[in-house]
Design a protein around this motif. Structure first.
Motif, short mmCIF file in Angstrom:
data_model
loop_
_atom_site.label_atom_id
_atom_site.label_comp_id
_atom_site.label_asym_id
_atom_site.label_seq_id
_atom_site.Cartn_x
_atom_site.Cartn_y
_atom_site.Cartn_z
N HIS A 257 1.08 -1.33 0.55
CA HIS A 257 -0.18 -0.27 0.09
C HIS A 257 0.49 1.12 0.17
O HIS A 257 -0.03 2.80 0.20
N ARG B 116 2.94 6.02 2.65
CA ARG B 116 1.50 7.11 2.68
C ARG B 116 0.97 5.89 3.39
O ARG B 116 0.24 7.04 4.60
N LYS B 117 0.29 5.50 3.27
CA LYS B 117 -0.87 4.65 3.88
C LYS B 117 -0.57 3.79 5.20
O LYS B 117 -0.75 3.91 6.07
N LEU C 224 0.50 6.28 7.55
CA LEU C 224 -0.69 7.09 8.49
C LEU C 224 -1.88 6.36 9.20
O LEU C 224 -2.64 6.40 10.07
N VAL C 225 -2.10 4.42 9.26
CA VAL C 225 -2.22 3.79 9.87
C VAL C 225 -1.40 3.88 11.37
O VAL C 225 -1.59 3.47 12.60
N THR D 18 1.21 12.31 10.96
CA THR D 18 0.22 12.76 10.17
C THR D 18 -0.10 13.35 8.73
O THR D 18 0.50 12.66 7.74
N SER E 64 3.67 12.02 7.06
CA SER E 64 3.06 11.01 6.80
C SER E 64 2.55 11.96 5.05
O SER E 64 2.39 10.49 3.82
#
Length: 423
Positions: A70, A73-74, A77-78, A180, A183
């Motif tokens: 993924h 970035r994702k 964020l996770v 955040t 990311s």
């Protein structure tokens, strides 16, 4: 045409994530306040940190494939969600006085955020800095090493002014925002991208292109000997380092007779050089090579741990401990670039996650062993001698991985020759 992102801002974004999650190293700031509030023992409070490190290693291993699939970035964020909820939830645990909730939020959920956040930017940085792999990963992981020095005074100030629960609420919200924003800027470069001017340097002979020894998937990498060589080298380096880190203050007081204030200052200096070692050794590894860097770690520490119990000169004792912690930090920062060199960048994040299980194991083994030696012998010197022996084992492994790499390079030469003949 899509605007290309600035690789130095990518690096700064990685530092933002690592400075946030690296605050876990400042957990001891909460020990006294939690004991005072609830009457919990030292071991009950310390278990929170141990659970967090355990989940760091486990989540890094299990979520490495998520990072590769993924993107950073994702994954970042996770990590921001898990770490933010973990710290904010710790405030709720304090408000209701629940030790179990503290273990769940800070230990388990925060630990998952730690693991994912640790590996999310690293594989991306390696791709953005093909000319300076060690420096790039060292820069981000340096942030993790320095985080305690940055966050400790903030934590102490907040605990004094607004209380423990509100400190968790403020920190959790702040970390969530920083992680955040960091990311959202992370992104992989396009396939085959090279830094401006680097291609011309290669063509003119001023620079050599980095040729990885292989391009393996994570599940292929774990079936090779060199993966387990790397795992054992990291495990030994962390086990010995984290064991002494856990007892640095009493060790210094016992060995050279300094008072508590001086011992505390030494611990602070160790933290600074832990961070400097991450960027320093990783950058040096770009010049002398990763295998030579790890061999240097083990030769230095093998000698230092052997002679340390007999060192009574204060400045020498402190200087030797500082060298140990530059090697401790450097072991973390040089490993991602080492992975890229011998396994390629195809699934570097996933392979890095698998290797970080060595951290989880060492975090449990090292401090417990040092404490056991102290309890049974009345001194820490026995553990230092044992650790010196472990570094002999690590040194042998560092020579074995060189042989493995040499064979792989020879095989590549044969394969290349056959291809040329066929064409």
């Amino acid at each position: 045409m899509k605007k290309r992102k600035n690789r130095w801002l990518i690096a700064m974004s990685a530092v933002g994530i690592h400075i946030s999650i690296g605050s876990v190293y400042a957990w001891s700031n909460f020990t006294a306040p939690l004991k005072e509030l609830f009457g919990w023992s030292d071991s009950e409070v310390a278990l929170t940190f141990s659970i967090a490190i355990l989940f760091l290693g486990l989540s890094a291993a299990f979520m490495g494939h998520f990072v590769e699939k993924h993107g950073p970035r994702k994954a970042g964020l996770v990590a921001a969600v898990f770490f933010g909820i973990g710290i904010i939830g710790s405030g709720i645990a304090v408000n209701v006085g629940s030790k179990s909730l503290l273990y769940l939020f800070y230990g388990a959920l925060g630990g998952i955020g730690l693991g994912v956040g640790y590996i999310a930017p690293v594989s991306t940085l390696v791709k953005w800095f093909p000319d300076r792999r060690g420096f790039a990963t060292g820069l981000a992981i340096m942030g993790f090493g320095f985080a305690a020095a940055i966050s400790s005074p903030i934590m102490n100030s907040l605990i004094t002014s607004v209380g423990v629960a509100n400190t968790f609420f403020i920190l959790g919200s702040s970390y969530f925002v920083i992680m955040t924003l960091s990311s959202l800027y992370l992104e992989k470069p396009e396939e085959g991208w090279l830094p401006e001017g680097f291609k011309e340097k290669i063509q003119s002979g001023k620079a050599k292109p980095k040729i990885d020894l292989a391009q393996l998937m994570a599940n292929e990498a774990v079936r090779t000997r060199r993966f387990w060589y790397l795992w054992m080298m990291l495990f030994i380096n962390i086990t010995c380092g984290i064991a002494i880190l856990a007892v640095a203050k009493p060790l210094a007081m016992e060995s050279i007779g300094i008072d508590m204030t001086a011992a505390a200052a030494l611990v602070g200096a160790i933290g600074i050089f832990n961070g400097l070692g991450r960027i320093g050794w990783a950058s040096l590894s770009d010049i002398i090579g990763r295998p030579t860097t790890y061999t240097a770690f083990f030769v230095l520490q093998m000698v230092i741990f052997f002679i340390l119990p007999d060192v009574s000169i204060k400045w020498l004792f402190m200087g030797l401990l500082i060298v140990v912690y530059t090697c401790y930090g450097g072991g973390f920062s040089a490993i991602p670039a080492f992975i890229g060199d011998i396994f390629g960048t195809k699934q570097l994040g996933a392979i890095h996650g698998y290797i970080l299980t060595a951290w989880a194991a060492a975090g449990l083994v090292g401090p417990l062993f040092a404490a056991w030696i102290k309890d049974t012998t009345g001194s820490y010197s026995g553990s230092l001698t044992f650790f010196s022996g472990l570094f002999v084992v690590a040194l042998i492994i560092s020579l074995l991985i060189r042989l493995d790499i040499k064979k792989l390079k020879a095989q590549q030469g044969v394969d290349s020759s056959l291809k040329n003949q066929a064409s």
